[in-house]
Design an enzyme around this catalytic site. Structure first.
Site, short mmCIF file in Angstrom:
data_model
loop_
_atom_site.label_atom_id
_atom_site.label_comp_id
_atom_site.label_asym_id
_atom_site.label_seq_id
_atom_site.Cartn_x
_atom_site.Cartn_y
_atom_site.Cartn_z
CG ASP A 144 -2.26 0.59 1.02
OD1 ASP A 144 -2.28 1.83 0.87
OD2 ASP A 144 -3.29 -0.11 0.97
CG HIS A 177 -5.21 3.90 1.04
ND1 HIS A 177 -4.80 2.62 0.75
CD2 HIS A 177 -6.50 3.98 0.65
CE1 HIS A 177 -5.81 1.95 0.20
NE2 HIS A 177 -6.86 2.76 0.13
CG ASN A 269 -13.26 2.18 -4.61
OD1 ASN A 269 -13.76 1.20 -4.05
ND2 ASN A 269 -12.16 2.77 -4.17
CB SER A 350 -9.27 0.78 0.03
OG SER A 350 -8.71 1.07 -1.20
#
Lengths: 585, 72
Positions: A144, A177, A269, A350
């Protein structure tokens, strides 16, 4: 729902009880909450009005909540619980309200102050899972933006990671994130601070492949997957994606799979761009990757969530259309002022993926094999959307408690094998008896064996090799892996009825199949298998719906039907023997 | 390529910045700097579509790798 009170009561117990079967004991503690049974068809608006009138924060008890109308309170209750219950019972549209007691010590309630806001953990049924597993010793790579050691990750277990953006060993988050994702997996839990995580004793391996703006290249992501697999990661979480298929990532995924690493990825998404059709982003769309779509607090697909053939399961990812509280809350950094911990409600696939990665860690720490863990995740998911697998929810919303029950209960596994063995032995006994009864003892062959196996035990091998996760056909494999009398339960989720637990199915098949000589051996096998299954059901005290007169009536039904099946098998074999004696095969 | 448009922040993950192009296409922004990422500002971005990009936004929008940008 007329019998709502009983149902709520049942749910309260079922929600807490595990396979270990801790008996409910009389409650000695103050109620943990209240359970309210609302009239079927209560609208969201009515529901919200009730909540504010009573001053209690209510939440549907399960994903089935909106259908069954069972809601439970969460958060603190006033001192006068009885008074409040009386007021609630007097409200129009309320069928029952009662205190909710936690009947066992199995539900673990962490003391993290903002844990009550984490609807997502309850939806994934983690409180009932934590007494059985916490992810200890399992390494989960968070591929990530990196991970920052925010206050609520202090003391968490970390493995050495790598930063593929800067090519250093410091994989520190500069975006926010990755830290949030790592928090969902392993936020310090029961530490009196912040929030909780799914597998809070798991080891986080931070691998930075996304820059300060949250994007990265296929080459870095592929390297990261290989690096993580080669450096001890057992689970890899990929809360990232792009539209293009990449050979290098695909081959890295294969490399990790050969090393038995479980790979979980966000479905994407792009849901807002989808109408009739949607596409799962890569890497979630690769073979061997668990693709995760996202649901909001009401258990329905979040509007942003991508969906498609490669979705394997759904998990809570948040839906903030009704406010921040609908997001997934974890600790992270504010990229504008790094070094300061902020608690942020995020939404996205996520956020859904790390729930599944965390669950994989729980299952591995409970002793599951990587394949076993994947199977448990997929097969225990609570069906949502269309019955069975569908492109929006995959196999359904993950259920940590049910998944753990599949792997952590040795006796249950042993029990299943023991039961299969017993039914097989019974089939053999019946067959031996048949062959003595029928003169000429016809040859039986693989047709007979297949019939008997399908009816008595199920084509259990179809439950392996990852077949149940095959899109569309997977459901059929799951059903075929069960004995025929269990097909109603496996396909439709209905409890055993005299139709499936009886001679009706073999009789119908024999009725239509009798003219076809080549089918008779298979039908004989099927009948013997049914007879054995029904005898075992009678012996083990199986409960059937619709049978009046209690236990003995059920045993009588099963016995008579087993006899009918046995008799059919006998006649079929006699016919086969007659033909053989006339020189036919 | 040159795209004129407005910077928008999508509430996905930790927040992702996209460029709503005047050409009707929404682009995922790759590279550039923090100053570019201010919701509401009108910009002209010079860059290329990069199919090799993956990001936290996963909005399905094409990824525009920024070479340079100016206020419009």
């Amino acid at each position: 729902m007329r019998n709502g009170l009983g149902y709520a009561f049942f749910l309260a117990i079922a929600g807490c009880g595990g396979p270990t079967g801790v008996p409910p004991s009389p409650p000695a503690l103050p109620p943990a909450g209240i359970a309210v049974d609302l009239a079927d068809g209560t609208t969201k608006a009515q529901y919200d009005a009730m909540e504010s009138a009573w001053g209690v924060d209510m939440e549907f008890n399960s994903v089935a909540g909106p259908t069954y109308g069972i809601a439970i309170s969460h958060g603190a209750l006033p001192a006068d619980v009885d008074g409040m219950l009386a007021a609630i019972r007097a409200t129009d549209g309320v069928e029952a309200a009662e205190p909710l007691f936690s009947y066992t010590a199995l539900d673990f309630e962490p003391n993290d102050p903002r844990y009550p806001e984490q609807w997502n953990l309850k939806m994934a049924r983690l409180p009932a899972a934590w007494s059985r597993a916490t992810g200890k010793g399992v390494v989960v790579a968070v591929v990530d933006t990196g991970v920052a050691t925010v206050e609520d990750l202090e003391g968490a277990s970390f493995a050495a990671g790598w930063n593929f953006i800067a090519d250093t060993a410091q994989a520190i988050d500069d975006q926010g994130h990755g830290t949030h994702v790592a928090g969902t997996i392993a936020q310090r839990t029961n530490n009196g601070m912040g929030v909780a995580g799914v597998a809070f004793d798991a080891t986080i391996m931070p691998v930075k492949v996304l820059d300060e703006f949250g994007s990265g290249t296929s080459a870095d992501i592929a390297d990261a997957i290989r690096w993580a697999a080669d450096n001890g990661a057992q689970v890899i979480n990929l809360s990232l994606g792009g539209g293009a298929r990449s050979e290098v990532i695909e081959s890295a995924v294969r490399h990790a799979r050969r090393k038995n690493v479980i790979i979980v990825a966000a479905a994407g998404n792009a849901g807002m761009r989808c109408e009739k059709e949607c596409r799962v982003e890569y890497p979630a769309a690769y073979e061997g990757v668990i693709g995760v779509s996202a649901v909001g607090p009401d258990g329905t697909l979040a509007p942003y969530s991508s969906w498609g053939a490669e979705v394997d399961v759904a998990a809570p990812g948040g839906d903030k259309r009704k406010g921040d509280g609908g997001g997934v809350l974890q600790a992270t950094i504010d990229p504008e002022s790094p070094g300061v911990t902020v608690y942020q409600h995020n939404q996205g696939t996520s956020m859904a993926a790390p729930h599944v990665a965390g669950l994989a860690a729980l299952l591995l720490s409970a002793g599951a094999s990587p394949d076993g863990a994947e199977r448990a995740i997929l097969e225990s998911a609570a069906d949502a959307g269309k019955r069975g697998w569908d492109p929006r929810y995959g196999n359904g919303v993950i259920d940590a408690s049910a998944a753990l029950a599949r792997v952590s209960s040795g006796p249950a596994l042993f029990g299943a094998a023991f039961k299969a063995g017993l039914v097989a032995f019974l089939s053999w006994l019946l067959l031996r008896r048949l062959r003595r009864t029928v003169s000429g003892a016809p040859s039986l062959g693989p047709a007979f064996a297949t019939g008997a196996l399908s009816a008595a035990i199920g084509l259990f091998f179809l439950g392996y090799f990852g077949l149940p996760s095959v899109p569309l056909a997977g459901g059929a494999f799951r059903v075929l892996a069960q004995p025929i009398p269990e097909w109603g339960r496996a396909a439709l989720g209905v409890s055993p009825t005299p139709i499936f637990y009886g001679a009706a199915i073999p009789m119908a098949l024999v009725f239509f199949g009798l003219p076809f000589v080549s089918l008779r051996r298979a039908l004989a096998g099927l009948s013997v298998g049914f007879a054995a299954f029904l005898l075992h059901a009678a012996w083990s005290g199986a409960a059937l719906s619709w049978v009046p007169g209690g236990r003995y009536a059920t045993v009588a039904w099963l016995g008579v039907n087993a006899f009918l099946c046995w008799h059919m098998a006998k006649e079929l074999l006699r016919m086969t023997a007659d033909r053989e004696s006339q020189g036919y095969r | 390529m040159t795209v004129r448009g407005t910077i928008r922040k999508e509430d996905l993950g930790a927040g992702v910045f996209v460029l709503a192009g005047d050409d009707g296409v929404t682009y995922t922004l790759v590279g550039g700097d923090r100053a570019l990422r201010k919701a509401g500002q009108q910009v002209i971005v010079e860059g290329e579509i990069d199919p090799e990009v993956a990001d936290t936004g996963m909005t399905g929008a094409p990824a525009l790798r920024v070479r340079s940008w100016t206020h419009s």
